[in-house]
Design a protein around this motif. Structure first.
Motif, PDB file in Angstrom:
ATOM      1  N   THR A   1       0.480   6.981   2.223  1.00 29.86           N
ATOM      2  CA  THR A   1      -0.705   7.738   2.636  1.00 29.86           C
ATOM      3  C   THR A   1      -1.918   6.833   2.850  1.00 29.86           C
ATOM      4  O   THR A   1      -2.739   7.105   3.725  1.00 29.86           O
ATOM      5  N   GLU A   2      -2.032   5.765   2.075  1.00 30.81           N
ATOM      6  CA  GLU A   2      -3.114   4.799   2.296  1.00 30.81           C
ATOM      7  C   GLU A   2      -2.946   4.112   3.637  1.00 30.81           C
ATOM      8  O   GLU A   2      -3.906   3.934   4.384  1.00 30.81           O
TER       9      GLU A   2
ATOM     10  N   ARG B   1       0.863  -1.186   0.000  1.00 32.79           N
ATOM     11  CA  ARG B   1       0.000   0.000   0.000  1.00 32.79           C
ATOM     12  C   ARG B   1       0.890   1.225   0.000  1.00 32.79           C
ATOM     13  O   ARG B   1       2.000   1.205   0.510  1.00 32.79           O
ATOM     14  N   ARG B   2       0.390   2.292  -0.522  1.00 32.56           N
ATOM     15  CA  ARG B   2       1.123   3.558  -0.478  1.00 32.56           C
ATOM     16  C   ARG B   2       1.135   4.083   0.952  1.00 32.56           C
ATOM     17  O   ARG B   2       0.263   3.760   1.762  1.00 32.56           O
TER      18      ARG B   2
END
Length: 60
Positions: free
Chosen positions: A15-16, A12-13
């Motif tokens: 920020t996610e 996941r990124r």
């Protein structure tokens, strides 16, 4: 443990991941990920090689 739980289904990124974990500060998440990466360089190399070998990944 919340970081591991949120990554169990794949990458996941940042920020996610931060958005999914309400109880962690941005700094603590960054430190946790930097510490993990320092302890697991072989995992990173393996994942990088697998990503680079994907047929849908254009060469850089």
């Amino acid at each position: 443990m919340p970081v591991v739980r949120n990554l169990r289904h794949g990458p996941r990124r940042f920020t996610e991941l931060k958005g999914a974990i309400d109880e962690i500060s941005q700094r603590m998440l960054a430190v946790t990920l930097l510490e993990w990466s320092a302890r697991h360089p072989a995992h990173i190399d393996t994942a990088r090689a697998a990503y680079d070998a994907r047929p849908d990944n254009p060469p850089t």
